[in-house]
Design a protein around this motif. Structure first.
Motif, PDB file in Angstrom:
ATOM      1  N   ALA A  35      10.519  44.240  76.545  1.00 48.92           N
ATOM      2  CA  ALA A  35      11.801  43.534  76.399  1.00 48.92           C
ATOM      3  C   ALA A  35      11.875  42.312  77.320  1.00 48.92           C
ATOM      4  CB  ALA A  35      12.955  44.488  76.685  1.00 48.92           C
ATOM      5  N   PHE A  36      11.391  42.436  78.545  1.00 49.56           N
ATOM      6  CA  PHE A  36      11.407  41.277  79.440  1.00 49.56           C
ATOM      7  C   PHE A  36      10.423  40.196  78.989  1.00 49.56           C
ATOM      8  CE2 PHE A  36      13.522  43.860  82.827  1.00 49.56           C
ATOM      9  CZ  PHE A  36      14.634  43.042  82.923  1.00 49.56           C
ATOM     10  N   ILE A  49       9.946  34.886  76.280  1.00 47.46           N
ATOM     11  CA  ILE A  49       9.596  34.101  75.097  1.00 47.46           C
ATOM     12  C   ILE A  49      10.852  33.520  74.447  1.00 47.46           C
ATOM     13  CG2 ILE A  49       8.616  34.269  72.770  1.00 47.46           C
ATOM     14  CD1 ILE A  49       6.650  36.340  73.959  1.00 47.46           C
ATOM     15  N   ALA A  50      11.935  34.311  74.393  1.00 45.67           N
ATOM     16  CA  ALA A  50      13.183  33.839  73.782  1.00 45.67           C
ATOM     17  C   ALA A  50      13.792  32.681  74.561  1.00 45.67           C
ATOM     18  CB  ALA A  50      14.177  34.990  73.680  1.00 45.67           C
ATOM     19  N   ILE A  51      13.678  32.723  75.880  1.00 43.10           N
ATOM     20  CA  ILE A  51      14.216  31.620  76.683  1.00 43.10           C
ATOM     21  C   ILE A  51      13.429  30.332  76.415  1.00 43.10           C
ATOM     22  CG2 ILE A  51      14.448  30.784  79.058  1.00 43.10           C
ATOM     23  CD1 ILE A  51      15.191  33.680  79.829  1.00 43.10           C
ATOM     24  N   ILE A  52      12.110  30.460  76.302  1.00 46.30           N
ATOM     25  CA  ILE A  52      11.297  29.285  75.978  1.00 46.30           C
ATOM     26  C   ILE A  52      11.650  28.769  74.586  1.00 46.30           C
ATOM     27  CG2 ILE A  52       8.929  28.516  75.509  1.00 46.30           C
ATOM     28  CD1 ILE A  52       8.060  30.427  77.775  1.00 46.30           C
ATOM     29  N   LEU A  53      11.806  29.691  73.630  1.00 45.81           N
ATOM     30  CA  LEU A  53      12.173  29.280  72.275  1.00 45.81           C
ATOM     31  C   LEU A  53      13.574  28.678  72.228  1.00 45.81           C
ATOM     32  CD1 LEU A  53      10.708  32.198  70.156  1.00 45.81           C
ATOM     33  CD2 LEU A  53       9.918  29.840  70.241  1.00 45.81           C
ATOM     34  N   TRP A  54      14.467  29.144  73.099  1.00 43.83           N
ATOM     35  CA  TRP A  54      15.826  28.586  73.174  1.00 43.83           C
ATOM     36  C   TRP A  54      15.754  27.088  73.513  1.00 43.83           C
ATOM     37  CZ3 TRP A  54      20.470  31.860  74.675  1.00 43.83           C
ATOM     38  CH2 TRP A  54      21.639  31.099  74.735  1.00 43.83           C
ATOM     39  N   LEU A  62      15.432  37.099  70.701  1.00 43.08           N
ATOM     40  CA  LEU A  62      16.502  37.291  71.687  1.00 43.08           C
ATOM     41  C   LEU A  62      17.265  38.587  71.443  1.00 43.08           C
ATOM     42  CD1 LEU A  62      17.959  35.900  74.084  1.00 43.08           C
ATOM     43  CD2 LEU A  62      19.557  34.994  72.402  1.00 43.08           C
ATOM     44  N   ILE A  63      17.574  38.891  70.199  1.00 41.64           N
ATOM     45  CA  ILE A  63      18.289  40.139  69.879  1.00 41.64           C
ATOM     46  C   ILE A  63      17.441  41.347  70.234  1.00 41.64           C
ATOM     47  CG2 ILE A  63      19.219  41.510  67.970  1.00 41.64           C
ATOM     48  CD1 ILE A  63      20.992  39.176  68.887  1.00 41.64           C
TER      49      ILE A  63
END
Length: 173
Positions: A64-65, A70-75, A155-156
């Motif tokens: 999850a971390f 990865i989600a923060i980079i994609l954001w 992210l979800i």
């Protein structure tokens, strides 16, 4: 392992008039003897389950971390590539939804692009909160939509995995 006679003698010594305690102790001893080692030693079963949940929780939390990273980079990438271009477009600029904090419109655009169209069309009372999906689909490319979907579902997944790891010890304790 204590024999049935030793349990019966101990039960008579502790409660000389307690026929119920003698039979329940004998039944429990017979039951434990017929079951596997986890039934004979309930503390061992608790330790094994606790160890299993701590390992599973640790693995899920690590994944999850990693997904959150990865989600923060994609954001940032999705915000710079897609939403920045949508903000500069005067036709779409005022239809990106309500922005509670800086970057919320990035999340709203990704959500609108990643949810099925039949869900987005039924927005009802949340009309002002969500972006206009017709405008988004006309002003974004297939690559933008794919990037938004990957970002949103990563992210979800990360958020739900972190919450799950926080609640696993609480549920099974």
């Amino acid at each position: 392992m204590a024999t049935f006679e030793a349990i019966e003698a101990a039960a008579l010594a502790v409660t000389p008039t307690g026929w119920i305690s003698i039979t329940s102790d004998l039944a429990a001893a017979r039951h434990r003897e017929n079951m596997g080692p986890l039934r004979r030693y309930p503390a061992l079963a608790v330790q094994i389950m606790d160890h299993f949940f701590s390992i599973a929780s640790s693995i899920v939390l690590d994944i999850a971390f990693l997904a959150m990273f990865i989600a923060i980079i994609l954001w940032v990438v999705f915000g710079q590539v897609t939403v920045r271009r949508l903000r500069k477009n005067p036709e779409v600029k005022n239809h990106l939804g309500l922005e509670f904090y800086s970057g919320w419109d990035i999340m709203s655009v990704a959500q609108t692009l990643s949810l099925p169209k039949w869900i987005v069309r039924r927005r009802g009372t949340f009309y002002g909160l969500l972006p206009d999906h017709n405008l988004l689909y006309t002003h974004t490319t297939k690559l933008d939509r794919i990037l938004g979907r990957i970002f949103y579902w990563t992210l979800i997944f990360a958020i739900s995995g972190i919450f799950l790891c926080g609640f696993i010890p609480w549920i099974f304790s």
